[in-house]
Design a protein around this motif. Structure first.
Motif, PDB file in Angstrom:
ATOM      1  N   LEU A 260      77.627   2.044  42.334  1.00  0.00           N
ATOM      2  CA  LEU A 260      77.089   2.774  43.485  1.00  0.00           C
ATOM      3  C   LEU A 260      77.703   4.164  43.585  1.00  0.00           C
ATOM      4  CD1 LEU A 260      75.229   2.705  45.927  1.00  0.00           C
ATOM      5  CD2 LEU A 260      77.099   1.725  47.263  1.00  0.00           C
TER       6      LEU A 260
ATOM      7  N   GLY B 239      75.676   7.698  43.341  1.00  0.00           N
ATOM      8  CA  GLY B 239      75.760   8.779  44.326  1.00  0.00           C
ATOM      9  C   GLY B 239      76.083  10.115  43.689  1.00  0.00           C
TER      10      GLY B 239
ATOM     11  N   VAL C 248      76.785   8.214  50.490  1.00  0.00           N
ATOM     12  CA  VAL C 248      76.499   7.121  49.561  1.00  0.00           C
ATOM     13  C   VAL C 248      77.652   6.956  48.567  1.00  0.00           C
ATOM     14  CG1 VAL C 248      74.934   6.318  47.746  1.00  0.00           C
ATOM     15  CG2 VAL C 248      74.014   7.391  49.807  1.00  0.00           C
TER      16      VAL C 248
ATOM     17  N   GLY D 229      80.127   3.848  47.960  1.00  0.00           N
ATOM     18  CA  GLY D 229      80.343   3.256  46.645  1.00  0.00           C
ATOM     19  C   GLY D 229      81.814   3.088  46.316  1.00  0.00           C
TER      20      GLY D 229
ATOM     21  N   TYR E 194      83.105   0.184  48.519  1.00  0.00           N
ATOM     22  CA  TYR E 194      82.671  -1.115  48.016  1.00  0.00           C
ATOM     23  C   TYR E 194      83.427  -1.481  46.743  1.00  0.00           C
ATOM     24  CZ  TYR E 194      78.732  -1.177  51.274  1.00  0.00           C
ATOM     25  OH  TYR E 194      77.961  -1.201  52.398  1.00  0.00           O
TER      26      TYR E 194
ATOM     27  N   THR F  21      78.384  -4.980  44.848  1.00  0.00           N
ATOM     28  CA  THR F  21      78.097  -3.570  44.621  1.00  0.00           C
ATOM     29  C   THR F  21      76.882  -3.391  43.727  1.00  0.00           C
ATOM     30  OG1 THR F  21      80.462  -3.122  44.802  1.00  0.00           O
ATOM     31  CG2 THR F  21      79.096  -1.379  43.882  1.00  0.00           C
TER      32      THR F  21
ATOM     33  N   VAL G  59      73.726  -3.818  45.775  1.00  0.00           N
ATOM     34  CA  VAL G  59      73.478  -2.633  46.604  1.00  0.00           C
ATOM     35  C   VAL G  59      72.965  -1.479  45.747  1.00  0.00           C
ATOM     36  CG1 VAL G  59      74.545  -0.934  48.127  1.00  0.00           C
ATOM     37  CG2 VAL G  59      75.221  -3.329  48.284  1.00  0.00           C
ATOM     38  N   THR G  60      73.541  -1.294  44.556  1.00  0.00           N
ATOM     39  CA  THR G  60      73.097  -0.217  43.665  1.00  0.00           C
ATOM     40  C   THR G  60      71.652  -0.414  43.228  1.00  0.00           C
ATOM     41  OG1 THR G  60      75.358   0.018  42.845  1.00  0.00           O
ATOM     42  CG2 THR G  60      73.610   1.001  41.525  1.00  0.00           C
TER      43      THR G  60
ATOM     44  N   THR H 274      69.460   0.489  46.053  1.00  0.00           N
ATOM     45  CA  THR H 274      69.494   1.939  46.266  1.00  0.00           C
ATOM     46  C   THR H 274      68.604   2.657  45.267  1.00  0.00           C
ATOM     47  OG1 THR H 274      71.744   1.803  47.124  1.00  0.00           O
ATOM     48  CG2 THR H 274      70.995   3.970  46.385  1.00  0.00           C
TER      49      THR H 274
ATOM     50  N   LEU I 212      70.829   2.252  50.390  1.00  0.00           N
ATOM     51  CA  LEU I 212      72.173   1.764  50.701  1.00  0.00           C
ATOM     52  C   LEU I 212      72.138   0.776  51.853  1.00  0.00           C
ATOM     53  CD1 LEU I 212      75.306   1.903  50.540  1.00  0.00           C
ATOM     54  CD2 LEU I 212      75.185   3.895  52.052  1.00  0.00           C
TER      55      LEU I 212
ATOM     56  N   THR J  57      72.833  -3.112  51.188  1.00  0.00           N
ATOM     57  CA  THR J  57      74.010  -3.707  51.815  1.00  0.00           C
ATOM     58  C   THR J  57      73.640  -4.968  52.584  1.00  0.00           C
ATOM     59  OG1 THR J  57      75.102  -1.554  51.995  1.00  0.00           O
ATOM     60  CG2 THR J  57      75.898  -3.314  53.433  1.00  0.00           C
TER      61      THR J  57
END
Length: 344
Positions: A13, A17, A51, A55, A58, A67, A70-71, A74, A117, A121
């Motif tokens: 993540l 970003g 973001v 990251g 996390y 993570t 979430v990535t 995203t 994100l 999450t």
């Protein structure tokens, strides 16, 4: 399927970003207009900076799998926003408004990254809760099997051998061991009742459950059984444990022999089980499971057992304390295909 290394998952993540920040960073270097530089460069950089910070946080506090989820979300939302930007750009050119795709890209990627994100999450947290619940269920099932196959079987062996010794030698100690073993086995059955097999309910004869629960008590309780036969309600194998826990509550509250009157009445699609005792002190406490102190000993455990089983059966319980005792009414669902009282 190729699984990414843990370090890459952990920092995915933050890397995303930083990579996405190159787009508004480039626009910030190219744009000469201050307003355009602010909208296309500074604001997206601030959003992508958030973001990236998430990251890093996390990577330090969460698992690599969390993570990575979430990535993935995203990047998915960012890709969707880029498609939206391309759509808007194409439409604007068709309408001859002259909105360039390069001007939209930093905005949509930064907004998409923040939206992804948030979505990612929440999805990752939901996945973690689901895994935690599954592991907890596996531990409970393991404990249930342990109690049933090892503890309960061992208690039954102890009771059987103690009864045999008591018959042959007439030893008082053997009788005490047998009685203690029976109580231990029954406590194990009560603990197992807290673990439903699959949450399903089926017609169970309430009258038979009252009879079975009453047999385990001696002279400390006098049960007046006024439940008509048959009396079918929707429950499971732990219905007799519920009745026994109600009787135990009366016994534990009484200073001597207690009289408990048990009756049942049919009201529409429900059966109201009434347990009336003459144990005046102490009074029956709350029926709210969250307010029950499970560290308060056997009485609290019996109360928690009652509340838990009533909730499992989708029932309702009301308590009325009087000077001469307590009255507990439990509304249970009647078996839909059976006359609860055997009436035509």
């Amino acid at each position: 399927m190729v699984d990414a290394p843990h370090p890459l998952k952990r920092w995915s993540l933050a890397i995303t970003g930083v990579a996405l920040a190159t787009v508004p960073g480039t626009r910030l270097l190219v744009d000469t207009d201050r307003v355009a530089a602010l909208l296309e460069g500074v604001v997206p950089l601030l959003l992508l900076g958030g973001v990236t910070y998430a990251g890093v946080a996390y990577a330090r506090r969460r698992s690599p799998g969390f993570t990575a989820v979430v990535t993935a979300w995203t990047l998915s939302v960012v890709a969707g926003m880029v498609v939206v930007a391309l759509w808007i750009t194409t439409l604007s050119r068709l309408l001859a408004t002259g909105l360039p795709f390069a001007a939209l890209t930093p905005v949509v990627t930064s907004v998409g990254a923040v939206a992804g994100l948030w979505v990612g999450t929440n999805n990752a947290r939901w996945r973690e809760r689901k895994r935690a619940l599954r592991r907890e269920r596996e531990r409970i099932d393991f404990l249930n099997e342990l109690l049933r196959h090892y503890v309960l079987n061992a208690a039954q062996v102890i009771v059987g051998r103690a009864e045999l010794v008591a018959e042959r030698t007439d030893e008082t100690d053997a009788t005490v061991v047998a009685d203690t073993g029976r109580r231990m086995a029954r406590h194990v059955e009560q603990m197992r009742a807290l673990v439903p097999s699959d949450g399903a309910c089926w017609p169970v004869d309430l009258a038979a459950s009252v009879t079975a629960a009453s047999e385990g008590f001696g002279t400390e309780v006098r049960v007046v059984d006024q439940v008509p036969e048959p009396c079918s309600v929707l429950a499971d194998d732990a219905l007799d444990v519920l009745v026994e826990a109600l009787l135990n509550q009366a016994v534990d509250r009484a200073s001597g022999t207690v009289t408990v009157r048990i009756s049942a009445t049919r009201t529409g699609g429900d059966v109201v089980l009434t347990v009336d005792d003459d144990a005046a002190d102490p009074a029956v406490g709350t029926v709210d499971p969250e307010a029950i102190d499970t560290d308060g000993g056997v009485l609290q455990f019996q109360r928690y057992l009652v509340v838990t089983l009533v909730e499992r059966y989708d029932g309702e319980m009301t308590v009325t304390n009087r000077e001469t005792g307590a009255r507990i009414e439990i509304c249970l669902r009647a078996a839909p295909t059976d006359d609860a009282f055997g009436n035509p």
